[in-house]
Design a protein around this motif. Structure first.
Motif, PDB file in Angstrom:
ATOM      1  N   GLU A 184       1.491  -1.287  -0.115  1.00 41.28           N
ATOM      2  CA  GLU A 184      -0.235   0.122  -0.355  1.00 41.28           C
ATOM      3  C   GLU A 184       0.946   1.337   0.294  1.00 41.28           C
ATOM      4  OE1 GLU A 184      -2.272  -0.338   3.121  1.00 41.28           O
ATOM      5  OE2 GLU A 184      -3.654  -2.358   3.207  1.00 41.28           O
ATOM      6  N   ILE A 185       0.617   1.785  -0.903  1.00 40.51           N
ATOM      7  CA  ILE A 185       1.089   3.416  -1.248  1.00 40.51           C
ATOM      8  C   ILE A 185       0.184   4.583  -0.694  1.00 40.51           C
ATOM      9  CG2 ILE A 185       3.181   4.435  -2.700  1.00 40.51           C
ATOM     10  CD1 ILE A 185       3.178   1.864  -3.772  1.00 40.51           C
ATOM     11  N   ASN A 186       0.924   5.634   0.129  1.00 38.97           N
ATOM     12  CA  ASN A 186      -0.245   6.891   0.549  1.00 38.97           C
ATOM     13  C   ASN A 186       0.194   7.559  -0.470  1.00 38.97           C
ATOM     14  OD1 ASN A 186      -1.084   8.844   1.641  1.00 38.97           O
ATOM     15  ND2 ASN A 186      -0.781   8.601   3.674  1.00 38.97           N
ATOM     16  N   LEU A 187      -0.667   8.311  -1.416  1.00 39.20           N
ATOM     17  CA  LEU A 187      -0.350   9.794  -2.087  1.00 39.20           C
ATOM     18  C   LEU A 187      -0.918  10.925  -2.055  1.00 39.20           C
ATOM     19  CD1 LEU A 187      -1.000   7.469  -5.607  1.00 39.20           C
ATOM     20  CD2 LEU A 187       1.450   7.618  -4.099  1.00 39.20           C
ATOM     21  N   ARG A 188      -1.080  10.327  -0.508  1.00 36.14           N
ATOM     22  CA  ARG A 188      -2.437  12.340  -0.016  1.00 36.14           C
ATOM     23  C   ARG A 188      -0.892  13.135  -0.526  1.00 36.14           C
ATOM     24  NH1 ARG A 188      -6.519  12.109   2.627  1.00 36.14           N
ATOM     25  NH2 ARG A 188      -7.836   9.746   2.610  1.00 36.14           N
ATOM     26  N   PRO A 189      -0.795  14.209  -0.883  1.00 35.51           N
ATOM     27  CA  PRO A 189      -0.009  15.461  -0.765  1.00 35.51           C
ATOM     28  C   PRO A 189       0.313  16.739   0.256  1.00 35.51           C
ATOM     29  CG  PRO A 189      -2.006  15.968  -2.042  1.00 35.51           C
ATOM     30  CD  PRO A 189      -2.009  14.500  -1.966  1.00 35.51           C
ATOM     31  N   GLU A 190       0.507  15.554   1.712  1.00 35.05           N
ATOM     32  CA  GLU A 190       0.569  16.703   2.242  1.00 35.05           C
ATOM     33  C   GLU A 190       1.079  15.912   3.662  1.00 35.05           C
ATOM     34  OE1 GLU A 190      -3.716  17.021   3.785  1.00 35.05           O
ATOM     35  OE2 GLU A 190      -3.629  14.615   4.614  1.00 35.05           O
ATOM     36  N   THR A 191       1.806  17.056   4.684  1.00 34.20           N
ATOM     37  CA  THR A 191       2.216  16.366   5.681  1.00 34.20           C
ATOM     38  C   THR A 191       1.978  16.499   7.013  1.00 34.20           C
ATOM     39  OG1 THR A 191       4.386  16.182   4.434  1.00 34.20           O
ATOM     40  CG2 THR A 191       4.887  16.089   6.475  1.00 34.20           C
ATOM     41  N   ASN A 192       1.241  16.044   8.053  1.00 31.71           N
ATOM     42  CA  ASN A 192       1.592  16.798   9.562  1.00 31.71           C
ATOM     43  C   ASN A 192       0.529  18.034   8.831  1.00 31.71           C
ATOM     44  OD1 ASN A 192       3.024  15.693  10.430  1.00 31.71           O
ATOM     45  ND2 ASN A 192       5.035  16.677   9.849  1.00 31.71           N
ATOM     46  N   ARG A 234       6.209  13.460   0.368  1.00 32.49           N
ATOM     47  CA  ARG A 234       5.962  12.004   0.678  1.00 32.49           C
ATOM     48  C   ARG A 234       7.378  11.377   0.017  1.00 32.49           C
ATOM     49  NH1 ARG A 234       1.769  10.558   4.069  1.00 32.49           N
ATOM     50  NH2 ARG A 234      -0.177  10.934   3.922  1.00 32.49           N
ATOM     51  N   GLU A 235       8.177  10.428   0.341  1.00 29.92           N
ATOM     52  CA  GLU A 235       9.451   9.757  -0.156  1.00 29.92           C
ATOM     53  C   GLU A 235       9.462   8.399   0.085  1.00 29.92           C
ATOM     54  OE1 GLU A 235      12.790  11.610   1.327  1.00 29.92           O
ATOM     55  OE2 GLU A 235      12.234  14.132   1.203  1.00 29.92           O
ATOM     56  N   TYR A 236       9.530   7.845  -1.606  1.00 33.64           N
ATOM     57  CA  TYR A 236       9.404   6.512  -1.516  1.00 33.64           C
ATOM     58  C   TYR A 236      10.949   5.758  -1.866  1.00 33.64           C
ATOM     59  CZ  TYR A 236       4.795   6.274  -0.104  1.00 33.64           C
ATOM     60  OH  TYR A 236       3.732   7.080   0.468  1.00 33.64           O
ATOM     61  N   LEU A 237      11.264   5.191  -1.999  1.00 36.62           N
ATOM     62  CA  LEU A 237      13.009   3.716  -2.319  1.00 36.62           C
ATOM     63  C   LEU A 237      11.663   2.307  -3.021  1.00 36.62           C
ATOM     64  CD1 LEU A 237      15.223   4.361  -3.315  1.00 36.62           C
ATOM     65  CD2 LEU A 237      16.086   3.826  -0.840  1.00 36.62           C
ATOM     66  N   LEU A 238      11.960   2.821  -3.931  1.00 32.94           N
ATOM     67  CA  LEU A 238      11.478   0.805  -4.644  1.00 32.94           C
ATOM     68  C   LEU A 238      13.185   0.221  -4.367  1.00 32.94           C
ATOM     69  CD1 LEU A 238       9.417   2.222  -7.712  1.00 32.94           C
ATOM     70  CD2 LEU A 238       8.876   1.801  -4.849  1.00 32.94           C
ATOM     71  N   VAL A 270       8.689  -1.675  -1.607  1.00 31.76           N
ATOM     72  CA  VAL A 270       8.081  -0.503  -1.035  1.00 31.76           C
ATOM     73  C   VAL A 270       8.389   0.145  -0.123  1.00 31.76           C
ATOM     74  CG1 VAL A 270       7.018   2.056  -1.563  1.00 31.76           C
ATOM     75  CG2 VAL A 270       6.420  -0.079  -3.274  1.00 31.76           C
ATOM     76  N   GLU A 271       9.706   0.867   0.252  1.00 32.72           N
ATOM     77  CA  GLU A 271      10.170   1.233   1.160  1.00 32.72           C
ATOM     78  C   GLU A 271      10.277   2.803   1.302  1.00 32.72           C
ATOM     79  OE1 GLU A 271      14.043  -0.020   2.536  1.00 32.72           O
ATOM     80  OE2 GLU A 271      13.763  -2.251   2.519  1.00 32.72           O
ATOM     81  N   LEU A 272       9.855   3.601   2.856  1.00 31.71           N
ATOM     82  CA  LEU A 272       9.851   4.815   3.466  1.00 31.71           C
ATOM     83  C   LEU A 272      11.133   5.445   3.187  1.00 31.71           C
ATOM     84  CD1 LEU A 272       7.620   5.237   6.137  1.00 31.71           C
ATOM     85  CD2 LEU A 272       6.739   6.010   4.043  1.00 31.71           C
ATOM     86  N   GLY A 273      11.227   6.194   2.399  1.00 33.45           N
ATOM     87  CA  GLY A 273      12.294   7.050   2.077  1.00 33.45           C
ATOM     88  C   GLY A 273      13.546   7.461   0.508  1.00 33.45           C
ATOM     89  N   TYR A 274      14.493   7.991   0.654  1.00 31.96           N
ATOM     90  CA  TYR A 274      14.820   8.350  -0.917  1.00 31.96           C
ATOM     91  C   TYR A 274      16.221   6.870  -0.746  1.00 31.96           C
ATOM     92  CZ  TYR A 274      15.789  10.143  -5.749  1.00 31.96           C
ATOM     93  OH  TYR A 274      15.506  10.226  -6.704  1.00 31.96           O
ATOM     94  N   PHE A 275      16.715   7.721  -2.051  1.00 36.82           N
ATOM     95  CA  PHE A 275      18.121   7.531  -1.898  1.00 36.82           C
ATOM     96  C   PHE A 275      18.923   7.926  -0.706  1.00 36.82           C
ATOM     97  CE2 PHE A 275      16.997   6.994  -6.019  1.00 36.82           C
ATOM     98  CZ  PHE A 275      17.575   5.224  -6.169  1.00 36.82           C
ATOM     99  N   TRP A 276      18.618   9.509   0.174  1.00 34.79           N
ATOM    100  CA  TRP A 276      19.687   9.821   0.667  1.00 34.79           C
ATOM    101  C   TRP A 276      18.580  10.570   1.902  1.00 34.79           C
ATOM    102  CZ3 TRP A 276      19.521  10.889  -4.499  1.00 34.79           C
ATOM    103  CH2 TRP A 276      21.100  10.301  -5.170  1.00 34.79           C
TER     104      TRP A 276
END
Length: 659
Positions: free
Chosen positions: A19-27, A638-642, A653-659
């Motif tokens: 499941e991937i959350n795509l909502r364009p909002e944070t807090n 949101r940032e995801y790493l495949l 699909v994991e949370l976060g990016y390359f850096w």
């Protein structure tokens, strides 16, 4: 429209449910960018295909489909390690505003490795509740109102598409179709075709039997020549990309067939039979309700009075029983007191017993003389009253059941009526069906030589022009009815007016598009003095660039990066002209851009391209510098790493990016 969630289950390299959350909002803070990082072959393009497949089903223009049939494509999409008991599944939840209120829809598609009936199973949820079958059956029409397939490439595109657009002198067919759809040019063409049909009908109405035969022969010949020309043109175009182009035309005809109600029209007889069955059931229910109304049901109006009478009758019956019991108990009490006296009980205890008996008799006497009886109903009358009340309750219960059944039948009849009303007319359905059959047959002609087909096209055009002249001459000389003749003559004038209207409309709409593309291109360029205006050809939609002195700038003078920025500006301008507030998804967004152009794109385009921007990037496109800049500007929600496992060939699909 805002994408809220994407769910992948056993789809492509994604095993199990993810499941991937795509909502364009944070807090509770709105941020437009949803960033996905992944190496080449890690599943980025698969995510884009999943969104397209969820929205459009078999009409989706997925990157890996090629010339595959839809069943073969679905089979190919199932994860190789999927257990036999599980299915492949895609869910896409998004929010729209309808009638001024937010509404959440969730598209669910699932299928087995060997899809039943060669297709997936579609379901639609609204606010987490399953919608009625009518919305599912008309989903292709519904999604066309939200995000038409013809312009979807302006909002869901990849870097390869931008590269192709940057290198081409004229836009590819998919972009040309999007431009025509945005400008509304297809409406005038459709009206012109309808006018031809009207003229043909009027000629047949006015002609004599002999003339009618001649007209039908000429029109049949014209129809045959038109069909041959259409087939030849499609064959000529298909030589450039062989089976891919022919298959595309076939899908387009099928899309039109589905969009304009062809699928529902083909099921019209079944729907009408089903509707007649429900109408018959409704009449049966009404007959039962009439029978109930002829029985005990009307007595329900005086049910409270009958209940009071029942209560009074039972009360008087108890009084009568109390009176009978009173005489019997009085005689028994005297015997009891005499017996207690013989037992030599002391006077105190004897008085207590006597007072207790007197108190009990007093209560019984109260029941016997509570009120003066007035109904005087005997036992049989009480039983009859009970039976009547029972019959009333039974009739009320059955009436409630039948009322609920009647309401359910009304809902079913209304839903079927909506489906039948949305079906295409017989003539339009036949045209759509003929178009599907024609394109299917034309797919077999892709091996014809280019020059031969081109000569055939020219011959057909000259023959059709000659036949049209014959028809016009025949109409002028043979048709006598003034009214219909006036209509036929007016049609030619209307078509000329339509042609002029189309030209002026094109100029007006392209002028606005040119302004938007120019503004977008200048905004993205770091050399603002290079471009003063971007012009668009009214026929080919090719782009021309002019400097501040009004001199044309040859396209070869632009660098590869500047060409790519021009292509992005073109797509961005088209999306802005569309006036639709839709998400933008970009696969491999930066391509061959140098650091300066890349900086402009990251700083100026990504945060403002839309209210929701989904980026699918490798580590070399949006690198550490670019992602930190986007974070500092509070642009990423949101940032995801495949994360791809090359051994198991699976992606997680994991949370976060390359850096």
């Amino acid at each position: 429209m805002i994408f809220l969630q994407l769910v992948l289950q056993n789809f492509g390299p994604y095993q199990g449910r993810q499941e991937i959350n795509l909502r364009p909002e944070t807090n509770n803070e709105t941020r437009p960018i949803i960033l996905f990082g992944g190496m080449n072959g890690g599943g980025k393009t698969t995510l884009m295909d999943a969104i397209r497949l969820a929205l459009y089903g078999q009409r989706a223009q997925c990157s890996t489909r090629g010339n595959l049939s839809y069943p073969d494509f679905l089979t190919q999409c199932v994860n190789r390690n999927t257990p036999p008991t599980e299915k492949a599944r895609i869910e896409l939840a998004f929010e729209i505003i309808e009638d001024g209120k937010p509404k959440i829809l969730r598209i669910v598609r699932y299928w087995t490795p060997d899809p039943k009936d060669g297709k997936d199973v579609l379901g639609i949820l609204e606010n987490d509740e399953w919608k009625d079958e009518a919305l599912t059956n008309t989903w292709d029409q519904y999604i066309e109102n939200l995000l038409p397939l013809g312009i979807s490439s302006l909002f869901l595109f990849d870097g390869e598409q931008v590269k192709e657009l940057a290198e081409m002198e004229t836009p590819p067919p998919v972009v040309v179709e999007a431009i025509q759809s945005l400008l509304g040019l297809e409406l005038s063409e459709r009206l012109s075709a309808d006018l031809d049909i009207l003229a043909s009908r009027k000629r047949k109405e006015l002609a004599t039997t002999k003339e009618l035969t001649t007209l039908e022969e000429i029109e049949q010949k014209l129809k045959q020549q038109n069909e041959e020309l259409e087939a030849a043109n499609q064959e000529l175009g298909s030589l450039n990309n062989k089976l891919e182009r022919a298959d595309k035309k076939q899908r387009e005809a099928q899309d039109k067939f589905l969009y304009e109600g062809g699928k529902i029209a083909s099921d019209r007889n079944r729907l009408e039979k089903q509707q007649n069955y429900f109408i018959e059931q409704r009449e049966n229910v009404r007959e039962v309700m009439r029978e109930l109304a002829a029985g005990a049901l009307p007595l329900a109006l005086i049910s409270p009075i009958l209940t009071q009478a029942q209560f009074q009758a039972e009360k008087e019956s108890r009084q009568q029983q109390a009176k009978i019991a009173q005489d019997i108990l009085r005689e028994r009490d005297n015997k009891l007191l005499n017996y207690i006296t013989n037992l030599s009980v002391n006077d105190t205890e004897f008085d207590k017993i006597k007072n207790f008996i007197a108190l009990e008799n007093q209560q019984l006497e109260q029941i016997a003389v509570d009120t003066q009886p007035w109904l005087l109903a005997d036992k049989s009358e009480i039983n009859q009253l009970n039976n009547i009340l029972y019959a009333i309750n039974t009739a009320q219960f059955r009436a409630s059941e039948k009322q609920a059944e009647l309401e359910k039948l009304e809902i079913e009849i209304e839903a079927l009526e909506r489906q039948i009303n949305s079906a295409a007319s017989p003539e339009a359905y036949q045209q759509l069906k003929d178009a599907v059959i024609t394109t299917q047959n034309e797919a077999a002609k892709v091996k014809a030589a280019h020059e031969t087909v081109n000569r055939r096209c020219e011959e057909l055009k000259r023959a059709i022009a000659q036949i049209k002249k014959e028809l016009e001459s025949y109409a002028d000389e043979s048709l006598k009815s003034a009214n219909n003749q006036h209509i036929i003559n007016s049609i030619a004038k209307v078509k000329d007016t339509l042609k002029l209207f189309k030209e002026k409309l094109t100029l007006k709409k392209l002028n606005k598009l040119e302004m938007e593309v120019t503004e977008c291109f200048r905004y993205l360029l770091h050399k603002s003095d290079l471009v003063h205006r971007v012009a668009i050809d009214t026929k080919t939609f090719a782009l021309s660039i002019y400097d501040p002195q009004g001199q044309p700038v040859p396209k070869h003078r632009l660098s590869a990066g500047e060409k790519q920025l021009l292509a992005i500006a073109f797509l961005w301008g088209l999306a802005r002209v569309s006036g639709r507030h839709l998400p933008v998804a970009i696969d491999t967004p930066l391509g061959r851009l140098d650091s300066s152009h890349r900086q402009n794109l990251v700083e100026r385009y990504f945060p403002t391209a839309s209210h929701q921007v989904i980026l699918l990037s490798t580590d070399t496109e949006i690198g550490k510098v670019e992602v930190e800049q986007l974070r500092e500007n509070s642009a990423i929600a949101r940032e995801y790493l495949l994360k791809y496992d090359s051994v198991g060939r699976q992606t997680v699909v994991e949370l976060g990016y390359f850096w």
